[in-house]
Design a protein around this motif. Structure first.
Motif, PDB file in Angstrom:
ATOM      1  N   ASP A   1      -5.584  -1.827  -5.025  1.00  0.00           N
ATOM      2  CA  ASP A   1      -5.121  -2.525  -3.352  1.00  0.00           C
ATOM      3  C   ASP A   1      -6.449  -3.192  -3.215  1.00  0.00           C
ATOM      4  O   ASP A   1      -7.199  -3.270  -2.362  1.00  0.00           O
ATOM      5  CB  ASP A   1      -4.660  -1.141  -2.945  1.00  0.00           C
ATOM      6  CG  ASP A   1      -4.118  -1.251  -1.430  1.00  0.00           C
ATOM      7  OD1 ASP A   1      -3.448  -2.943  -1.692  1.00  0.00           O
ATOM      8  OD2 ASP A   1      -3.089  -0.388  -0.366  1.00  0.00           O
ATOM      9  N   GLU A   2      -5.707  -4.448  -3.061  1.00  0.00           N
ATOM     10  CA  GLU A   2      -6.794  -5.639  -2.855  1.00  0.00           C
ATOM     11  C   GLU A   2      -7.778  -5.370  -3.396  1.00  0.00           C
ATOM     12  O   GLU A   2      -9.254  -5.685  -2.290  1.00  0.00           O
ATOM     13  CB  GLU A   2      -6.612  -5.510  -1.058  1.00  0.00           C
ATOM     14  CG  GLU A   2      -4.612  -6.276  -0.610  1.00  0.00           C
ATOM     15  CD  GLU A   2      -5.851  -6.413   0.837  1.00  0.00           C
ATOM     16  OE1 GLU A   2      -6.451  -6.777   1.310  1.00  0.00           O
ATOM     17  OE2 GLU A   2      -3.795  -5.741   1.353  1.00  0.00           O
TER      18      GLU A   2
ATOM     19  N   GLU B   1      -7.947   0.424  -0.155  1.00  0.00           N
ATOM     20  CA  GLU B   1      -7.649  -1.085   0.084  1.00  0.00           C
ATOM     21  C   GLU B   1      -8.802  -0.784   1.435  1.00  0.00           C
ATOM     22  O   GLU B   1      -9.073   0.594   1.767  1.00  0.00           O
ATOM     23  CB  GLU B   1      -6.943  -1.860   0.744  1.00  0.00           C
ATOM     24  CG  GLU B   1      -6.052  -0.895   2.317  1.00  0.00           C
ATOM     25  CD  GLU B   1      -4.840  -2.103   2.561  1.00  0.00           C
ATOM     26  OE1 GLU B   1      -4.123  -1.163   3.086  1.00  0.00           O
ATOM     27  OE2 GLU B   1      -4.934  -2.375   2.516  1.00  0.00           O
TER      28      GLU B   1
ATOM     29  N   SER C   1       0.686  -1.134  -0.092  1.00  0.00           N
ATOM     30  CA  SER C   1       0.049   0.398  -0.152  1.00  0.00           C
ATOM     31  C   SER C   1       0.567   1.102   0.206  1.00  0.00           C
ATOM     32  O   SER C   1       0.350   2.320  -0.838  1.00  0.00           O
ATOM     33  CB  SER C   1      -0.849  -0.188   1.582  1.00  0.00           C
ATOM     34  OG  SER C   1      -1.845  -1.079   1.734  1.00  0.00           O
TER      35      SER C   1
END
Ligand code: ATP
Ligand code: MG
Lengths: 274, 297
Positions: free
Chosen positions: B153-154, B82, B44
């Motif tokens: 992000d994810e 995320e 991140s």
């Protein structure tokens, strides 16, 4: 006033409308203004002024507390709330600059505040004028009260954004905002009062105290409203300190503070890492 | 200079600890890069550095030739944070319209929401959305205005299996239109199948960066053979092939890729004793364990 700032302002205004904030703030303003106007209407005859003047004097006292409170309640989580949700990093990845984002929020919050102030003081003022008479002077005083209340609100909106930026969470921002309110609205005056009592009418009381007082936006607001209208000053019984200052001092302070506050907020927001 | 995203020897400190160490990474237009790494590896942080949301201390990042955080870079990048969520009082349509206005792109908001399966929730408040629905809303804003670089992000966290399929279909679409896609993820099996290249971070250091096939041969991980014996003859089998016994009826042995055929021939020659053989080539999971392991030099 960029289109992007306006887009953010529109969205924020929608949020204020939807979560009933605008309605509640307006309601609070109307209720308090009415209560003060009609509960404190006794001395009208004895001072020989119309009822709107008395009403404006009481509402000035009210606004010193309420305008900063409402402003801080709106602004304290303006930045920290977005960061807590994780949407601040997303917002900042868009082409809108930080200044634009802050300006957008400021515009919408200021508009909401202006609406609540105008409706609240306007309603109470209209009722006072209708039931107890009004003159050109007292109408002007009402207009001044509304305009300066919005300015005072603007100061604390900006301070709230600063607080929101430097706080690690919305909860911390709420606590810090309460402290800011307490300091500017209550403690600062208490401190000055204490100093004046200790000084026993010496150099400090004569020369420094009025300037220190007017440096605080809440006091500048009070002084401006009172000094500008003789009749209001008479009813509120607060003429001494204000008369020691040049007429431009309070307006200058209250006009400068929103600018200083916004600059500080922008600075603090610039250092935020989402 | 044909890469959309170029990261050159980037360093980043948080206080005294170094969270990114000499990272080199680039993503070509249309390429899908998976960025893997344990919790706190710096994925991140790397993405935030690319976005210019956090300063870097040394090295350089270029997004289509622009510096991180510059107006040009922000216009060209799409980002999915995320665990994102949005203001609960707004509707999906309003939130996405705001993003469209901010990006300056003219967008068909209902069509975008339809694309991520939120057509029914268009005018419902985000406060009533489920976690996966919020994630899809986040994905919808990635599709605004043809980004040159997409940083996810994810992206699959909180999504059900079907939605994950949809998500990767959308990622493929992005890649087809020439977007360089960087996906930080923990979902190894998914990225194994759906990305072109894999980079692995360990404690802020890039320890691997290649295609799956190249990583496999680089790591030279053994293929695992599991041989099942006819009932009651496991002792005999174990003596003949060696390896370790598992669950009373099978033995397991490992061999390198080039010995695999020789081993298979040897086992086949054992005849009736063997009733089954299963063969597991190294998966991304094994590669990941290999590369992310502490004691690699
Ligand atoms: N705001 C911050 N302040 C201080 N340290 C931070 C901050 N954000 C991240 N870190 C540290 O930086 C390192 C990298 O964190 P990062 O969030 O990039 O990890 P990650 O690879 O995304 O992990 P995860 O898989 O859990 O999301 C961690 O050691 C973390 O503690
Ligand atoms: Mg992470």
């Amino acid at each position: 006033m960029t289109p992007r700032a306006l887009a953010i302002a529109g969205s924020e205004l929608r949020i204020l409308r939807r979560n009933r904030w605008l309605f509640m703030a307006t309601l609070i303003m109307v209720l308090f203004a009415l209560a003060l106007t009609f509960a404190g209407s006794a001395p009208t005859g004895s001072l020989g002024v119309d009822m709107l003047t008395v009403s404006v004097a009481s509402m000035t006292t009210l606004s010193v507390y309420l305008a900063p409170l409402l402003a801080l309640m709106m602004s304290f989580d303006a930045i920290s709330g977005d960061r807590d949700r994780g949407s601040l990093s997303l917002l900042l990845s868009y082409p809108a600059g930080r200044g634009e984002i802050l300006l957008g929020k400021f515009l919408s919050h200021l508009a909401a505040l202006a609406f609540a102030m105008t409706v609240g003081f306007g309603t109470a003022g209209a009722l006072a004028a209708w039931s107890g008479g009004a003159g050109a002077d007292s109408l002007l005083a009402l207009g001044r009260l509304i305009a300066t209340s919005i300015l005072l609100g603007a100061v604390f909106l900006a301070l709230g954004y600063g607080v929101s930026s430097i706080s690690s969470s919305s909860t911390a921002a709420a606590g810090l905002s309460a402290a800011i309110w307490l300091i500017f609205v209550v403690l600062y005056d208490l401190g000055l009062l204490g100093a004046v009592v200790m000084d026993e009418g010496g150099f400090f009381t004569q020369s420094i105290f009025p300037w220190l007082m007017v440096a605080n936006p809440a006091d500048a607001f009070r002084v401006w409203n009172i000094a500008a209208s003789e009749t209001v000053a008479v009813t509120s019984g607060m003429t001494g300190a204000a008369s020691a200052l040049p007429a431009w001092a309070a307006p200058l302070s209250l006009l400068l503070w929103p600018v200083i506050g916004f600059a500080l907020a922008r600075l603090a927001f610039g250092r935020v890492e989402p | 200079m044909d890469n959309s995203l170029i990261i050159k020897s980037v360093n980043k400190f948080r206080g005294k600890t170094q969270v990114l160490e000499d990272i080199d990474l680039s993503v070509a237009p249309g390429e899908r890069l998976a960025l893997l790494g344990h919790n706190g590896a710096g994925k991140s942080t790397l993405i935030k550095s690319i976005l210019g949301l956090t300063p870097i201390h040394g090295g350089s990042i270029s997004i289509n030739g622009a510096a991180p955080g510059s107006a040009a870079a922000r216009k060209d990048t799409a980002f999915l944070p995320e665990a994102v969520s949005f203001h609960p009082a707004l509707t999906g349509r309003e939130q996405l319209s705001l993003f469209a206005n901010l990006s300056g792109a003219s967008a068909d908001v209902p069509a975008l929401l339809e694309r991520v399966g939120l057509a029914d929730a268009l005018d419902r408040r985000i406060g009533t959305y489920s976690k996966g629905m919020r994630q899809r809303l986040g994905l919808a804003q990635v599709l605004l205005g043809r980004p040159k670089v997409a940083l996810l992000d994810e992206p699959t966290s909180g999504l059900d299996p079907i939605s994950r399929q949809d998500l990767y279909a959308i990622i493929d679409e992005l890649a087809e239109q020439g977007t360089a896609v960087l996906i930080a993820s923990h979902a190894l099996t998914e990225v194994e199948a759906r990305t072109d290249r894999i980079a692995i971070l360990r404690k802020g250091v890039k320890v691997a960066d290649n295609t799956l096939a190249e990583l496999s041969s680089e790591a030279a991980l053994p293929t695992r053979l599991r041989i099942t014996a006819r009932a009651g003859e496991i002792e005999k089998l174990a003596q003949q092939v060696g390896g370790t016994r598992v669950n009373g009826a099978s033995v397991e042995l490992c061999c390198s890729a080039d010995q695999k055929m020789a081993e298979l021939r040897r086992i086949a020659a054992l005849g009736d004793v063997v009733v089954d053989i299963s063969m597991t080539p190294p998966r991304l999971e094994d590669l990941y364990r290999h590369f992310a392991k502490e004691n690699r030099q």
